[in-house]
Motif scaffolding. Structure first.
Motif, short mmCIF file in Angstrom:
data_model
loop_
_atom_site.label_atom_id
_atom_site.label_comp_id
_atom_site.label_asym_id
_atom_site.label_seq_id
_atom_site.Cartn_x
_atom_site.Cartn_y
_atom_site.Cartn_z
N ASP A 1 -43.11 53.09 -17.25
CA ASP A 1 -43.48 51.74 -17.72
C ASP A 1 -43.48 50.76 -16.55
O ASP A 1 -42.41 50.34 -16.08
CB ASP A 1 -42.48 51.28 -18.78
N PRO A 2 -44.65 50.35 -16.05
CA PRO A 2 -44.69 49.41 -14.92
C PRO A 2 -44.28 48.00 -15.30
O PRO A 2 -43.95 47.19 -14.43
CB PRO A 2 -46.15 49.46 -14.48
N SER A 3 -44.28 47.65 -16.58
CA SER A 3 -43.96 46.28 -16.99
C SER A 3 -42.50 45.92 -16.76
O SER A 3 -42.14 44.75 -16.69
CB SER A 3 -44.30 46.08 -18.47
N ALA A 4 -41.64 46.93 -16.62
CA ALA A 4 -40.21 46.67 -16.42
C ALA A 4 -39.84 46.54 -14.95
O ALA A 4 -38.66 46.32 -14.62
CB ALA A 4 -39.38 47.79 -17.06
N VAL A 5 -40.81 46.66 -14.04
CA VAL A 5 -40.52 46.61 -12.61
C VAL A 5 -40.35 45.16 -12.17
O VAL A 5 -41.21 44.32 -12.46
CB VAL A 5 -41.65 47.28 -11.80
N PRO A 6 -39.26 44.81 -11.48
CA PRO A 6 -39.08 43.44 -10.98
C PRO A 6 -40.16 43.05 -9.98
O PRO A 6 -40.89 43.91 -9.45
CB PRO A 6 -37.69 43.48 -10.31
N ALA A 7 -40.24 41.75 -9.69
CA ALA A 7 -41.34 41.22 -8.87
C ALA A 7 -41.30 41.76 -7.44
O ALA A 7 -42.34 42.13 -6.89
CB ALA A 7 -41.29 39.69 -8.86
N ARG B 1 -39.22 54.90 -12.82
CA ARG B 1 -38.00 55.33 -13.50
C ARG B 1 -37.07 54.13 -13.67
O ARG B 1 -37.23 53.11 -12.99
CB ARG B 1 -37.32 56.44 -12.69
N PRO B 2 -36.08 54.23 -14.55
CA PRO B 2 -35.21 53.07 -14.81
C PRO B 2 -34.51 52.53 -13.57
O PRO B 2 -34.33 51.33 -13.43
CB PRO B 2 -34.21 53.60 -15.85
N ARG B 3 -34.10 53.42 -12.67
CA ARG B 3 -33.32 52.98 -11.52
C ARG B 3 -34.05 53.07 -10.20
O ARG B 3 -33.56 52.56 -9.20
CB ARG B 3 -32.02 53.79 -11.42
N SER B 4 -35.19 53.71 -10.16
CA SER B 4 -35.92 53.83 -8.91
C SER B 4 -37.39 54.07 -9.18
O SER B 4 -37.78 54.44 -10.29
CB SER B 4 -35.35 54.98 -8.05
N VAL C 1 -47.89 59.45 2.61
CA VAL C 1 -46.97 58.31 2.67
C VAL C 1 -46.16 58.31 1.38
O VAL C 1 -46.73 58.32 0.29
CB VAL C 1 -47.72 56.97 2.83
N LYS C 2 -44.84 58.30 1.52
CA LYS C 2 -43.98 58.36 0.35
C LYS C 2 -42.87 57.34 0.48
O LYS C 2 -42.23 57.22 1.54
CB LYS C 2 -43.40 59.76 0.16
N ALA C 3 -42.62 56.59 -0.57
CA ALA C 3 -41.57 55.58 -0.60
C ALA C 3 -40.72 55.75 -1.85
O ALA C 3 -41.24 55.93 -2.95
CB ALA C 3 -42.15 54.18 -0.55
N ASP C 4 -39.41 55.71 -1.67
CA ASP C 4 -38.47 55.72 -2.77
C ASP C 4 -37.78 54.36 -2.79
O ASP C 4 -37.06 54.00 -1.84
CB ASP C 4 -37.43 56.83 -2.63
N ILE C 5 -37.98 53.59 -3.84
CA ILE C 5 -37.49 52.21 -3.92
C ILE C 5 -36.53 52.08 -5.10
O ILE C 5 -36.91 52.33 -6.24
CB ILE C 5 -38.66 51.21 -4.10
N PRO C 6 -35.28 51.68 -4.86
CA PRO C 6 -34.34 51.47 -5.98
C PRO C 6 -34.72 50.20 -6.74
O PRO C 6 -35.24 49.24 -6.19
CB PRO C 6 -32.99 51.32 -5.28
N VAL C 7 -34.44 50.21 -8.03
CA VAL C 7 -34.77 49.06 -8.88
C VAL C 7 -33.52 48.28 -9.23
O VAL C 7 -33.56 47.05 -9.30
CB VAL C 7 -35.47 49.52 -10.17
N ALA C 8 -32.41 48.93 -9.44
CA ALA C 8 -31.20 48.24 -9.86
C ALA C 8 -30.81 47.20 -8.83
O ALA C 8 -30.73 47.48 -7.64
CB ALA C 8 -30.05 49.24 -10.05
N GLY C 9 -30.59 45.96 -9.26
CA GLY C 9 -30.17 44.88 -8.39
C GLY C 9 -31.29 44.18 -7.70
O GLY C 9 -31.09 43.22 -6.96
N SER C 10 -32.54 44.61 -7.89
CA SER C 10 -33.67 43.94 -7.28
C SER C 10 -33.90 42.62 -7.98
O SER C 10 -33.76 42.52 -9.18
CB SER C 10 -34.94 44.79 -7.36
N PRO C 11 -34.25 41.57 -7.19
CA PRO C 11 -34.50 40.28 -7.83
C PRO C 11 -35.71 40.31 -8.70
O PRO C 11 -36.73 40.89 -8.36
CB PRO C 11 -34.69 39.33 -6.64
N ALA C 12 -35.63 39.69 -9.85
CA ALA C 12 -36.76 39.68 -10.77
C ALA C 12 -37.79 38.66 -10.37
O ALA C 12 -37.48 37.73 -9.67
CB ALA C 12 -36.27 39.38 -12.18
#
Length: 377
Positions: free
Chosen positions: A278-284, A317-320, A366-377
Motif C-alpha cells: 500500500d503506497p498510501s501509507a508511506v510518509p512524505a 512493507r509496514p516497517r520498510s 540499483v537497490k535501496a532499502d528504506i526504513p519507514v518507522a520514525g520517518s517524518p510524515a
C-alpha cells in the motif's frame, strides 16, 4: 547605554523574564528589610520601607537600563546610610544590580564602581579598626568576596548567553547548508532527467524529420511537455530559495511515479513498474526519496547503459520499503560516483537506509532499502 541582557526573545521567554524580575524585586525588598532588622536598626515607614521598595522597583527595569539601575541603587544606599543608623554592608543590598550590570559589555566600569565603593566602605568603617582589627578585616574581606562573586557570576552568565547564541547561529547555518544541499540534489535530479529524456526525443525528431515528419513532431511535443514540467519543478525550488525552508512547495511523490515511467517509455525505454503493498501509507520523506531514486536510475539507464528495458520493483512493507531498478544495459561498464549516485546515497542514508548500485549479469541494478518507522510524515 548598555545593551539589554536579551534582545530578541519570544513572547513566552519575555513573560518568564518578567516573572523572574518580579521575584528578584520581591526578594530584594524582603531581604533588605530582614537585613536591616538583623542589624538591630528600627524599621520605619519613612526610611527603611521606602529604601527597600525603591531598590526592588529598580530591578523591574534592570534588563533595559542595567548601569542606571546600579548607580541609582548605590545612590540610594548612600542616602539611607546617611539618614539612618544602619551600619551593615554596602554590597549585599545591591547584589542583583551588580550581577545584572556585570553581565553587560561594561563590566570594566562595574569593576571600577565596585572598587570605589569598597574603598569608601573601608573609609566609612575605619573607626572600627581602633576597636577590632579582626572585625574590620572580616568586614572588608566579606564585602570584596561578595563583590567578586557577583561580578564573576554576571560575566559567566553573559558568556553562557553568547555561547547559546553561537549555538543557535551554528544550528541555523547547518540548516541552511542542509537545505541548499537538498535543493542542489533536487535541481540535479530534475535537470539530469529532463536532459536525458528530451535528448532522446530530439534525436528521434532529428532522425525522422525528413522521412516521418509526423513522428518528429510528436517527439518534439513530448520533449516540450517534459521541459514544461521540469520548468514547473525548478520554479517551485526557486520559490523555496526565495521564501526560505519553512515554505517548501510540495515535492513529487509516489503518485508521480507513473508519469515518470511514462516519460521513460516515451523516450524509447521499455519500463515495467511493479508495486507491492500500500503506497498510501508511506510518509512524505521516504516517498520523495523513492521518486528521486527511480528518476535518477532511469535517467542513468537512458544516458549511459544503452539499455532497452528496465524493471522497477517497489515493495511497500509496514516497517520498510525496498526499491529495485534493474536494466538490461551494459553491466560491465565502470561506475562513477557522480552527483546523481551520491545524491541517492545521501537521501537513503538520511532516512537510515542502505543503497547499492552495481553491475549484474546482463545489466545494472540499483537497490535501496528504506526504513519507514520514525520517518517524518
Amino acid at each position: 547605554m548598555a545593551e539589554p541582557l536579551s534582545q530578541r526573545v519570544s513572547i513566552p521567554v519575555r513573560h518568564f523574564d518578567r516573572i523572574i524580575d518580579v521575584a528578584l524585586a520581591t526578594l530584594t525588598v524582603v531581604g533588605v528589610i530582614t537585613g536591616v532588622a538583623a542589624a538591630e536598626v528600627r524599621i520605619t515607614w519613612t526610611g527603611t520601607i521606602p529604601f527597600a521598595l525603591f531598590l526592588g522597583a529598580l530591578l523591574l527595569v534592570r534588563r533595559r537600563w542595567p548601569m542606571t539601575v546600579l548607580l541609582l541603587s548605590i545612590a540610594a544606599i548612600f542616602i539611607y546610610r546617611l539618614t539612618s543608623d544602619f551600619e551593615g554592608g554596602w554590597i549585599w543590598p545591591l547584589s542583583v544590580a551588580y550581577f545584572t550590570a556585570a553581565a553587560t559589555p561594561r563590566v570594566r566600569w562595574v569593576v571600577a564602581i565596585g572598587a570605589a565603593q569598597l574603598i569608601y566602605s573601608a573609609v566609612d568603617f575605619w573607626p572600627v579598626l581602633n576597636r577590632s582589627i579582626g572585625r574590620f578585616i572580616v568586614h572588608l574581606a566579606g564585602e570584596a568576596l561578595l563583590l567578586a562573586v557577583l561580578i564573576a557570576a554576571g560575566v559567566a552568565y553573559a558568556v553562557l548567553l553568547r555561547w547559546r547564541e553561537r549555538l543557535r547561529e551554528a544550528d541555523g547555518r547547518a540548516r541552511v547548508a542542509e537545505e541548499r544541499l537538498r535543493v542542489s540534489r533536487e535541481v540535479h535530479d530534475i535537470v539530469a532527467h529532463t536532459l536525458a529524456v528530451v535528448g532522446v526525443h530530439l534525436n528521434v525528431a532529428a532522425d525522422t524529420l525528413e522521412e516521418a515528419p509526423d513522428e518528429a513532431a510528436e517527439a518534439l511535443r513530448l520533449a516540450q511537455n517534459i521541459r514544461n514540467r521540469a520548468m514547473a519543478d525548478l520554479a517551485s525550488l526557486i520559490s523555496v530559495l526565495r521564501e526560505g525552508p519553512d515554505d517548501n512547495a510540495p515535492q513529487p511523490g509516489l503518485a508521480s511515479l507513473h508519469e515518470l515511467v511514462a516519460d521513460a517509455r516515451a523516450a524509447g525505454l521499455d519500463v515495467v513498474l511493479d508495486e507491492h503493498g500500500d503506497p498510501s501509507a508511506v510518509p512524505a520523506a521516504p516517498a520523495v526519496a523513492i521518486y528521486r531514486i527511480v528518476q535518477e536510475a532511469l535517467t542513468n539507464t537512458l544516458r549511459h547503459s544503452g539499455a532497452t528495458k528496465a524493471e522497477v520493483t517497489i515493495d511497500y512493507r509496514p516497517r520498510s520499503i525496498t526499491v529495485e531498478i534493474v536494466d538490461d544495459g551494459r553491466g560491465d561498464h565502470d561506475v562513477a560516483e557522480g552527483y546523481g549516485l551520491a545524491g541517492m546515497r545521501e537521501r537513503v542514508s538520511a532516512l537510515g537506509g542502505v543503497l547499492t548500485a552495481e553491475p549484474t549479469s546482463g545489466g545494472f541494478t540499483v537497490k535501496a532499502d528504506i526504513p519507514v518507522a520514525g520517518s517524518p510524515a
